[in-house]
Scaffold this active site. Structure first.
Site, PDB file in Angstrom:
ATOM      1  N   ARG A  42       0.827  -1.214   0.000  1.00  0.00           N
ATOM      2  CA  ARG A  42       0.000   0.000   0.000  1.00  0.00           C
ATOM      3  C   ARG A  42       0.860   1.263   0.000  1.00  0.00           C
ATOM      4  O   ARG A  42       0.472   2.289  -0.551  1.00  0.00           O
ATOM      5  CB  ARG A  42      -0.948  -0.027   1.212  1.00  0.00           C
ATOM      6  CG  ARG A  42      -2.078  -1.084   1.035  1.00  0.00           C
ATOM      7  CD  ARG A  42      -2.618  -1.528   2.374  1.00  0.00           C
ATOM      8  NE  ARG A  42      -3.826  -2.334   2.294  1.00  0.00           N
ATOM      9  CZ  ARG A  42      -3.859  -3.655   2.089  1.00  0.00           C
ATOM     10  NH1 ARG A  42      -2.729  -4.330   1.917  1.00  0.00           N
ATOM     11  NH2 ARG A  42      -5.011  -4.305   2.067  1.00  0.00           N
ATOM     12  N   ARG A 138      -6.269 -18.306  -8.921  1.00  0.00           N
ATOM     13  CA  ARG A 138      -7.028 -17.786  -7.763  1.00  0.00           C
ATOM     14  C   ARG A 138      -8.234 -16.955  -8.211  1.00  0.00           C
ATOM     15  O   ARG A 138      -8.216 -16.337  -9.267  1.00  0.00           O
ATOM     16  CB  ARG A 138      -6.085 -16.984  -6.852  1.00  0.00           C
ATOM     17  CG  ARG A 138      -5.023 -17.890  -6.238  1.00  0.00           C
ATOM     18  CD  ARG A 138      -4.114 -17.152  -5.306  1.00  0.00           C
ATOM     19  NE  ARG A 138      -4.810 -16.663  -4.136  1.00  0.00           N
ATOM     20  CZ  ARG A 138      -4.271 -15.867  -3.216  1.00  0.00           C
ATOM     21  NH1 ARG A 138      -3.025 -15.474  -3.358  1.00  0.00           N
ATOM     22  NH2 ARG A 138      -4.972 -15.477  -2.175  1.00  0.00           N
ATOM     23  N   ASP A 331      -3.907 -15.371   7.691  1.00  0.00           N
ATOM     24  CA  ASP A 331      -2.659 -15.872   7.099  1.00  0.00           C
ATOM     25  C   ASP A 331      -1.862 -16.760   8.055  1.00  0.00           C
ATOM     26  O   ASP A 331      -0.830 -17.307   7.668  1.00  0.00           O
ATOM     27  CB  ASP A 331      -1.781 -14.687   6.666  1.00  0.00           C
ATOM     28  CG  ASP A 331      -2.377 -13.958   5.472  1.00  0.00           C
ATOM     29  OD1 ASP A 331      -3.153 -14.574   4.712  1.00  0.00           O
ATOM     30  OD2 ASP A 331      -2.077 -12.767   5.307  1.00  0.00           O
ATOM     31  N   LYS A 358      -6.137 -19.659  -0.939  1.00  0.00           N
ATOM     32  CA  LYS A 358      -4.935 -18.825  -0.738  1.00  0.00           C
ATOM     33  C   LYS A 358      -3.856 -19.276  -1.736  1.00  0.00           C
ATOM     34  O   LYS A 358      -4.176 -19.893  -2.742  1.00  0.00           O
ATOM     35  CB  LYS A 358      -4.472 -18.945   0.721  1.00  0.00           C
ATOM     36  CG  LYS A 358      -5.460 -18.313   1.713  1.00  0.00           C
ATOM     37  CD  LYS A 358      -5.521 -16.819   1.550  1.00  0.00           C
ATOM     38  CE  LYS A 358      -6.521 -16.186   2.495  1.00  0.00           C
ATOM     39  NZ  LYS A 358      -6.715 -14.756   2.195  1.00  0.00           N
ATOM     40  N   ARG A 362      -4.782 -24.276   1.627  1.00  0.00           N
ATOM     41  CA  ARG A 362      -4.002 -24.436   2.874  1.00  0.00           C
ATOM     42  C   ARG A 362      -4.591 -25.465   3.817  1.00  0.00           C
ATOM     43  O   ARG A 362      -3.882 -25.976   4.688  1.00  0.00           O
ATOM     44  CB  ARG A 362      -3.854 -23.075   3.571  1.00  0.00           C
ATOM     45  CG  ARG A 362      -2.863 -22.191   2.849  1.00  0.00           C
ATOM     46  CD  ARG A 362      -2.585 -20.895   3.548  1.00  0.00           C
ATOM     47  NE  ARG A 362      -1.503 -20.213   2.840  1.00  0.00           N
ATOM     48  CZ  ARG A 362      -1.243 -18.916   2.906  1.00  0.00           C
ATOM     49  NH1 ARG A 362      -1.990 -18.137   3.676  1.00  0.00           N
ATOM     50  NH2 ARG A 362      -0.231 -18.394   2.246  1.00  0.00           N
TER      51      ARG A 362
HETATM   52  C1  S3P Z   1      -4.273  -9.103   2.430  1.00  0.00           C
HETATM   53  C2  S3P Z   1      -5.509  -9.601   2.737  1.00  0.00           C
HETATM   54  C3  S3P Z   1      -5.752 -11.033   2.990  1.00  0.00           C
HETATM   55  C4  S3P Z   1      -4.463 -11.795   3.245  1.00  0.00           C
HETATM   56  C5  S3P Z   1      -3.375 -11.433   2.271  1.00  0.00           C
HETATM   57  C6  S3P Z   1      -3.067  -9.944   2.348  1.00  0.00           C
HETATM   58  C7  S3P Z   1      -4.130  -7.642   2.179  1.00  0.00           C
HETATM   59  O1  S3P Z   1      -6.399 -11.592   1.861  1.00  0.00           O
HETATM   60  O2  S3P Z   1      -4.708 -13.184   3.184  1.00  0.00           O
HETATM   61  O3  S3P Z   1      -2.188 -12.156   2.565  1.00  0.00           O
HETATM   62  O4  S3P Z   1      -2.986  -7.142   2.162  1.00  0.00           O
HETATM   63  O5  S3P Z   1      -5.162  -6.982   2.001  1.00  0.00           O
HETATM   64  P1  S3P Z   1      -8.011 -11.583   1.709  1.00  0.00           P
HETATM   65  O6  S3P Z   1      -8.425 -10.188   1.662  1.00  0.00           O
HETATM   66  O7  S3P Z   1      -8.256 -12.305   0.413  1.00  0.00           O
HETATM   67  O8  S3P Z   1      -8.518 -12.347   2.890  1.00  0.00           O
END
Ligand code: S3P
Length: 454
Positions: A42, A138, A331, A358, A362
């Protein structure tokens, strides 16, 4: 020379990187794990769109966040570094990105692809986002469907997977969207699209998910309104550059929280760990299991809470994991399953079907590995049931395949601390996506792990 190193590079990337973790050991000392992956992504995205120069420290120099950094460079943003975690982003303003001359390769990174699909949907140029074989399998409809209702035009493969071909459109409209899944990536994607949309964009989340996008937008001076489970912003504003200090990633710290909890005689301190309340599920769950985790030196850096964590080994007990903790620890389940295998009694996880989509499935990949090491682990459609054992060795030695999933490779490395023979783990190269230097840091703390190429 050059052709040879090119060939060597390709050979290294196709060869299997295997971790061999000798059994036993304990974790001691003080360490700082690398920067938070979510915040690092970000910081590049918002820094690029801001007016002025954003200085980032503690940036994660992992393949995923570097994929985001390179993509923005390819769209004309001048980015210096990373050098020792320092990155300088010369923002081009909300409308300063340039169309890339070919596809943007985002490797293994779901966060890059989902967030950038929103950010790019409202630009005045076409862009194509591609990824590796895991990312190309995905689900992307979760972002492309709501983006389409905002007026975006994005082509996917049949079934809604990448490559994503994003077409330039005249304008996006704000949306009022009830998210069917608790996903920070979907929420962030739509908020980033909302920056370019006419009117207000509001997202309702079915359960709290990580809120780094909202916090960082506010840090860049953009108004974000939260009302209970709804978060809203209005399009058409601007971002003002700011400095960002990225905390250590709690998702990377999680391996050591579990490792030190299960390895008798451990006493380990993890410094400067991000303690955002939308990410602290792993600490809550481990504490419910009986873990001994002390939180000290709590402070706030750049709008994100951080603290030092001291963890000492403790007997763990099996629990029914509260479903409200699932998105807050999404995670961390691979390594939490390792903790469950070392806990007395049964641990039951439900409401976690998201784990099946994921970087790997997992639930299945962890269950296969646990069973291969002699653990009683039964996968269910939305979770797993693990019957643990508190013996000195909760795992037999053996061989597991991480299926190229970084968090699974690191989870089984920690399992070796409580195994009666070495564990070898295949397909570990993707550990570099989130945790460069993992093997050295883990060895320094007391893991008996080494990496070798086939
Ligand atoms: C993330 C959100 C999560 C997480 C990923 C990072 C993010 O995914 O599993 O490793 O940085 O917004 P989801 O929003 O699909 O749950």
């Amino acid at each position: 020379m050059r052709p040879f190193s090119l060939v060597k590079g390709i050979l290294l990337s196709v060869r299997n990187l295997r971790f061999v973790a000798d059994n036993g050991g304990q974790l001691t000392g003080t360490l700082r794990v690398p920067g938070d992956k979510s915040i690092s992504h970000r910081s590049i995205m918002l820094g690029s769109l801001a007016e002025g120069v954003t200085r980032i420290s503690g940036f994660l120099e992992g393949d995923d966040s570097l994929a985001t950094l390179r993509a923005f460079r390819r769209m004309g943003v001048r980015i210096e570094g990373p050098v020792g975690g320092e990155v300088t982003v010369h923002g081009v303003g909300m409308h300063g990105l340039k169309g890339p001359d070919s596809s943007l390769d985002l490797g293994n990174s779901g966060t890059s692809m989902r967030l950038m699909s929103g950010l790019l949907a409202g630009q005045g140029f076409d862009a194509t986002l591609v990824g590796d074989s895991s990312l190309s399998g995905r689900p992307m409809k979760r972002v492309t469907d709501p983006l389409a209702s905002m007026g975006a035009v994005i082509e996917t493969r049949p079934g809604g997977t990448a490559p994503l071909r994003i077409r330039s459109v005249k304008a996006l409209r704000g949306i009022d969207y009830d998210m069917p899944v608790a996903s920070a990536q979907v929420k962030s994607c739509l908020l980033l699209a909302g920056l370019y949309a006419e009117g207000e964009t509001c997202i309702r989340e079915p359960a709290p998910t990580r809120d780094h996008t909202e916090r960082m937008l506010q840090g860049f001076g953009y108004e974000v309104r939260r009302d209970g489970s709804r978060v809203c912003l209005s399009g058409g504003g601007t971002l003002k550059a700011c400095d960002i200090d990225v905390p250590a990633d709690v998702s990377s710290a999680a391996f050591f929280l579990v490792g030190a909890s299960i390895a008798e005689g451990s006493d380990l301190t993890l410094e400067h760990v991000g303690m955002n309340p939308t990410r602290d599920g792993v600490i809550n769950i481990l504490r419910l299991m009986g873990a001994d985790i002390d939180v000290s030196n709590e402070r706030e850096v750049g709008g994100e809470p951080v603290a030092d964590l001291r963890v000492r080994s403790a007997p763990l007990k099996g629990i029914r994991i509260p479903e409200d903790q699932v998105p807050l620890a999404i995670d961390e389940f691979p390594v939490l399953f390792v903790a469950a295998a070392c806990a007395e009694g049964e641990t039951v996880l439900t409401g976690a079907e998201e784990l099946r989509v994921k970087e790997s499935d997992r639930i299945q990949v962890m269950a296969d590995g646990l069973v291969a090491l002699g653990v009683d682990a039964r996968p269910t459609p939305d979770g797993i049931v693990i019957r643990g054992g508190t013996d000195r060795a909760s795992f037999g030695g053996g061989h597991v395949d991480s299926h190229g999933d970084h968090r699974i490779a690191m989870a089984f490395t920690m399992a070796a601390l409580r195994a009666n023979a070495p564990i070898s783990i295949d397909n570990c190269a993707n550990v570099n996506t989130s945790f460069p230097g993992f093997v050295d840091l883990a060895r320094g703390a007391g893991c008996r792990v080494s990496a070798e190429h086939d």
